[in-house]
Design a protein around this motif. Structure first.
Motif, PDB file in Angstrom:
ATOM      1  N   ASP A  85      20.371   9.200   4.123  1.00 56.28           N
ATOM      2  CA  ASP A  85      20.188   9.891   2.851  1.00 56.28           C
ATOM      3  C   ASP A  85      21.131   9.356   1.782  1.00 56.28           C
ATOM      4  O   ASP A  85      22.328   9.192   2.013  1.00 56.28           O
ATOM      5  CB  ASP A  85      20.417  11.389   3.028  1.00 56.28           C
ATOM      6  N   GLU A  88      20.237  11.703  -5.160  1.00 59.24           N
ATOM      7  CA  GLU A  88      19.013  11.865  -5.939  1.00 59.24           C
ATOM      8  C   GLU A  88      17.759  11.882  -5.061  1.00 59.24           C
ATOM      9  O   GLU A  88      16.709  11.369  -5.437  1.00 59.24           O
ATOM     10  CB  GLU A  88      18.905  10.763  -7.004  1.00 59.24           C
ATOM     11  N   ASN A  89      17.889  12.450  -3.864  1.00 61.39           N
ATOM     12  CA  ASN A  89      16.759  12.640  -2.948  1.00 61.39           C
ATOM     13  C   ASN A  89      16.114  11.324  -2.515  1.00 61.39           C
ATOM     14  O   ASN A  89      14.912  11.258  -2.229  1.00 61.39           O
ATOM     15  CB  ASN A  89      15.696  13.544  -3.587  1.00 61.39           C
ATOM     16  N   LYS A  90      16.909  10.281  -2.445  1.00 65.75           N
ATOM     17  CA  LYS A  90      16.427   8.977  -1.990  1.00 65.75           C
ATOM     18  C   LYS A  90      16.927   8.716  -0.566  1.00 65.75           C
ATOM     19  O   LYS A  90      17.896   9.321  -0.122  1.00 65.75           O
ATOM     20  CB  LYS A  90      16.912   7.877  -2.937  1.00 65.75           C
ATOM     21  N   CYS A  91      16.254   7.810   0.146  1.00 66.49           N
ATOM     22  CA  CYS A  91      16.673   7.540   1.519  1.00 66.49           C
ATOM     23  C   CYS A  91      16.298   6.123   1.945  1.00 66.49           C
ATOM     24  O   CYS A  91      15.449   5.462   1.328  1.00 66.49           O
ATOM     25  CB  CYS A  91      16.062   8.557   2.483  1.00 66.49           C
ATOM     26  N   TYR A 132       5.088   9.629   5.996  1.00 66.69           N
ATOM     27  CA  TYR A 132       5.761  10.609   5.168  1.00 66.69           C
ATOM     28  C   TYR A 132       5.425  12.042   5.578  1.00 66.69           C
ATOM     29  O   TYR A 132       6.255  12.940   5.477  1.00 66.69           O
ATOM     30  CB  TYR A 132       5.389  10.412   3.699  1.00 66.69           C
ATOM     31  N   GLU A 139       9.909  14.705   3.713  1.00 62.97           N
ATOM     32  CA  GLU A 139       9.151  15.398   2.685  1.00 62.97           C
ATOM     33  C   GLU A 139       9.846  15.292   1.327  1.00 62.97           C
ATOM     34  O   GLU A 139      11.034  15.558   1.217  1.00 62.97           O
ATOM     35  CB  GLU A 139       8.984  16.892   3.038  1.00 62.97           C
ATOM     36  N   SER A 140       9.103  14.893   0.355  1.00 60.91           N
ATOM     37  CA  SER A 140       9.538  14.802  -1.048  1.00 60.91           C
ATOM     38  C   SER A 140      10.645  13.778  -1.275  1.00 60.91           C
ATOM     39  O   SER A 140      11.214  13.711  -2.369  1.00 60.91           O
ATOM     40  CB  SER A 140      10.018  16.168  -1.561  1.00 60.91           C
ATOM     41  N   LYS A 141      10.984  12.964  -0.275  1.00 62.33           N
ATOM     42  CA  LYS A 141      12.021  11.944  -0.462  1.00 62.33           C
ATOM     43  C   LYS A 141      11.401  10.630  -0.935  1.00 62.33           C
ATOM     44  O   LYS A 141      10.261  10.308  -0.610  1.00 62.33           O
ATOM     45  CB  LYS A 141      12.792  11.710   0.839  1.00 62.33           C
ATOM     46  N   GLU A 142      12.186   9.871  -1.655  1.00 58.18           N
ATOM     47  CA  GLU A 142      11.774   8.541  -2.097  1.00 58.18           C
ATOM     48  C   GLU A 142      12.442   7.504  -1.191  1.00 58.18           C
ATOM     49  O   GLU A 142      13.666   7.394  -1.159  1.00 58.18           O
ATOM     50  CB  GLU A 142      12.185   8.311  -3.549  1.00 58.18           C
TER      51      GLU A 142
END
Length: 275
Positions: A85, A88-91, A132, A139-142
């Motif tokens: 992780d 900003e919700n990226k991975c 995904y 879920e909802s990650k970029e």
């Protein structure tokens, strides 16, 4: 209980699933910075030879052992999927396929339209959008970076095996739009590199003694499996109490000292100056 038992994997003492469970299971008990970061940086691209670059910072990691993923008309079970992780919700998505005494479970078959090579099928896993919705945690990650890391007991990169996988993937998975082998996120990592990293990390002496024991366990398992390589000698401190020596005098000119240490005996030969 090991991760292989939790996931109902039938294992023996020489099982690659048990080895994966022991080593990567131990990594999952440590923070990313403490071991996994160093391990992933030793993975090299099968075509270019460049090391895997992980986007920083990484503030958490998640391990998913032996997930069953649907790809097209078939299901594929990689050994481990690691989600790193970022802010900003990226991975970053890392898929690990580990081998011990065997090679790939399936090879390319150009008589059928489906992707059949094991690594080529696993490349589809990290490239298709279906993943995904099949994995909790995405879920909802970029996903901003991805890699398939092939871990083996080879001394050198199994170039033909990896190139065969890449060729079938490029030829059959045309909708994913990779044209050249150098573009594929396919990497190789030998077990002996992990042992070398664990051996160096063992000397870090974390304040948390449990972490020291975990790293020592990783090193001990890989050495017991004969998955270590010679990496030089350490400086011997002859003042340390564990070392003792005896002298054997053949004549008045030649003197030989034999040091008895915790490793096989090392002989040191000296010649006495006549003056």
């Amino acid at each position: 209980m090991t991760f292989s038992e939790i996931n109902n994997k039938l294992t023996t003492v020489n099982s690659e699933d048990l080895l994966t469970s022991d080593i990567l299971g131990c990594c999952s008990f440590l923070n990313y910075e403490e071991l996994l970061k160093c391990v992933l940086k030793e993975a090299i691209h099968f075509n270019e030879g460049k090391k895997l670059a992980i986007i920083e910072p990484v503030f958490s990691d998640k391990y998913i052992f032996w997930p069953m993923i649907k790809t097209g008309r078939t299901r594929t079970e990689p050994d481990v999927i690691i989600i790193l992780d970022h802010p900003e919700n990226k991975c970053t998505l890392i898929l690990v396929e580990a081998k011990y005494n065997s090679g790939k479970s399936s090879e390319a078959d150009y008589d059928v339209d489906d992707v059949t090579d094991q690594l080529a099928r696993e490349l589809r896993i990290i490239e298709e959008q279906q993943l995904y919705v099949q994995l909790s945690g995405l879920e909802s990650k970029e996903i901003i970076s991805k890699a398939l890391v092939y871990v083996t007991a080879d001394d050198t990169i199994p170039q033909k095996s990896l190139s065969d996988s890449a060729s079938e993937f490029i030829k059959k998975a045309k909708e994913i739009n990779y044209k050249k082998p150098m573009e594929l996120p396919l990497y190789w990592l030998p077990w002996w590199k992990i042992e070398h990293i664990a051996t160096k990390a063992e000397h870090c002496n974390f304040e948390d003694k449990t972490k020291n024991r975990i790293i020592r366990h990783i090193k001990d398992v890989l050495q017991a499996k004969k998955l270590s390589r010679f990496s030089g000698v350490f400086t011997i401190n002859f003042d340390f109490p564990r070392y003792s020596y005896t002298s054997e005098i053949k004549d008045h000119i030649d003197m030989r000292y034999r040091f008895l240490v915790c490793i096989p005996s090392i002989s040191y030969n000296y010649r006495k100056d006549k003056t």
